[in-house]
Write an enzyme that holds these catalytic residues in place. Sequence first.
Site, PDB file in Angstrom:
ATOM      1  N   GLY A  40      83.158  46.022  77.586  1.00 41.01           N
ATOM      2  CA  GLY A  40      82.921  47.130  76.670  1.00 41.01           C
ATOM      3  C   GLY A  40      84.148  47.542  75.862  1.00 41.01           C
ATOM      4  N   ILE A  41      84.300  48.851  75.724  1.00 41.57           N
ATOM      5  CA  ILE A  41      85.378  49.407  74.897  1.00 41.57           C
ATOM      6  C   ILE A  41      86.742  49.008  75.446  1.00 41.57           C
ATOM      7  CG2 ILE A  41      86.479  51.609  74.314  1.00 41.57           C
ATOM      8  CD1 ILE A  41      83.568  52.774  74.090  1.00 41.57           C
TER       9      ILE A  41
ATOM     10  N   ASP B 113      90.324  46.771  86.689  1.00 42.81           N
ATOM     11  CA  ASP B 113      88.865  46.949  86.597  1.00 42.81           C
ATOM     12  C   ASP B 113      88.221  46.679  87.952  1.00 42.81           C
ATOM     13  OD1 ASP B 113      86.808  46.769  83.846  1.00 42.81           O
ATOM     14  OD2 ASP B 113      85.959  46.449  85.848  1.00 42.81           O
TER      15      ASP B 113
ATOM     16  N   ASP C 213      89.789  49.839  91.768  1.00 44.53           N
ATOM     17  CA  ASP C 213      88.855  50.958  91.626  1.00 44.53           C
ATOM     18  C   ASP C 213      89.670  52.210  91.340  1.00 44.53           C
ATOM     19  OD1 ASP C 213      87.087  53.084  91.937  1.00 44.53           O
ATOM     20  OD2 ASP C 213      86.033  52.170  93.623  1.00 44.53           O
ATOM     21  N   VAL C 214      89.510  52.776  90.161  1.00 43.63           N
ATOM     22  CA  VAL C 214      90.350  53.918  89.781  1.00 43.63           C
ATOM     23  C   VAL C 214      90.121  55.137  90.672  1.00 43.63           C
ATOM     24  CG1 VAL C 214      90.625  53.250  87.351  1.00 43.63           C
ATOM     25  CG2 VAL C 214      88.708  54.721  88.019  1.00 43.63           C
TER      26      VAL C 214
ATOM     27  N   ASN D 235      90.501  54.540  80.356  1.00 42.00           N
ATOM     28  CA  ASN D 235      89.241  54.229  79.683  1.00 42.00           C
ATOM     29  C   ASN D 235      88.011  54.465  80.546  1.00 42.00           C
ATOM     30  OD1 ASN D 235      87.408  52.707  77.769  1.00 42.00           O
ATOM     31  ND2 ASN D 235      87.388  51.310  79.519  1.00 42.00           N
TER      32      ASN D 235
ATOM     33  N   TYR E 148      79.190  66.415  83.405  1.00 44.93           N
ATOM     34  CA  TYR E 148      79.865  65.312  82.698  1.00 44.93           C
ATOM     35  C   TYR E 148      80.567  65.848  81.453  1.00 44.93           C
ATOM     36  CZ  TYR E 148      79.973  61.318  79.409  1.00 44.93           C
ATOM     37  OH  TYR E 148      80.340  60.377  78.476  1.00 44.93           O
TER      38      TYR E 148
ATOM     39  N   PRO F 165      84.266  58.598  71.718  1.00 42.57           N
ATOM     40  CA  PRO F 165      83.262  57.705  71.113  1.00 42.57           C
ATOM     41  C   PRO F 165      81.850  58.290  71.182  1.00 42.57           C
ATOM     42  CG  PRO F 165      84.349  56.680  73.035  1.00 42.57           C
ATOM     43  CD  PRO F 165      84.621  58.152  73.055  1.00 42.57           C
TER      44      PRO F 165
ATOM     45  N   LEU G 191      77.734  56.312  70.332  1.00 39.08           N
ATOM     46  CA  LEU G 191      76.907  55.265  69.705  1.00 39.08           C
ATOM     47  C   LEU G 191      77.556  53.883  69.690  1.00 39.08           C
ATOM     48  CD1 LEU G 191      75.491  57.202  66.581  1.00 39.08           C
ATOM     49  CD2 LEU G 191      74.541  57.061  68.893  1.00 39.08           C
TER      50      LEU G 191
END
Length: 271
Positions: A26-27, A46, A69-70, A89, A157, A187, A189
């Site tokens: 992804g981003i 990640d 794992d953050v 991120n 959230y 971000p 969409l």
Amino acid sequence: MLHSSAFTPGALLTGRRALVTGGAAGIGAAIAHAFAAHGADVLVADIAPRAPLDFDPGAGGAITTVEFDVRTGTADLLLAHEPDILVNNVGHYLRPPHLFADNTVELWRELHEINLGHVLRLTHAVLPGITERGRGGSIINLTTVEAHRAIPGHTVYSAYNAALTQFTRSLAAEVGPAGIRVNAIAPDLIETVQVPYADLVPEEDLPLWPTWSPLGGPGQPEDVAGAALFLASGLSRFVTGTTIHVDGGTNANGGWSPRSSGGWTNRPRNP
Ligand SMILES: NC(=O)c1ccc[n+]([C@@H]2O[C@H](COP(=O)([O-])OP(=O)(O)OC[C@H]3O[C@@H](n4cnc5c(N)ncnc54)[C@H](O)[C@@H]3O)[C@@H](O)[C@H]2O)c1
């Protein structure tokens, strides 16, 4: 008069070292690749490492991925990379929309850990090294359009992401004198695993995109990577404590939508 400028064409992050959480898809992946293509040595942390995508190594950049794992990982492994750019991120809404009245305390804890807790911990761990090395730095926090406008069904959230926005501003004020900049990207969409618009939007609704966002959509992870590259590089050397909205204009647009008969309305009759 001649102006000194950092804005000559070419690689923007030569010699820089970056850490990107959730950078395997992804981003985050688009950001890691943009940074490496501009010469940065990038460490991706990640929970689900994937094969790295191709990028043009011409500028001397590199990408290494570690499983991390953050929410639970200890930062020491990542600090050895000596990053001067940190991209926080990872973030997620975790559940389908449901009312705040039906929330559990456990869900609040989970939302805190995946949206805010790890950003505080990792930033806290990385800052002393950036400061000591004295090369300056850039911290980039991924938030969401819903840090800036309502999202019924995801109240907590949105609250944690609003907190992240304010953390970004206040930390920027603290560490600016040390040459460290702190900014956010909000971000909306963007086509990713988390928000797979290709599956979410039925074929017959595709013509409606221009009514959902001034620039239509969906956006792509690379659109966010462009903003991250700007914030990581000298292009933004006088920019700190702010948010870049990469959303096709949805934050600015608020509740307005174009009428089929022309003009706009914020009182749609057939939502
Ligand atoms: N896609 C959008 O339109 C959108 C909208 C608003 C906000 N955002 C925010 O942008 C950021 C990136 O979003 P995305 O859509 O690319 O997400 P994504 O869910 O598609 O990808 C997230 C990446 O993070 C990794 N990850 C997940 N949990 C992790 C953990 N605990 N530790 C380490 N890595 C973990 C995943 O393996 C994946 O590689 C998130 O903070 C998200 O909330 C995205």
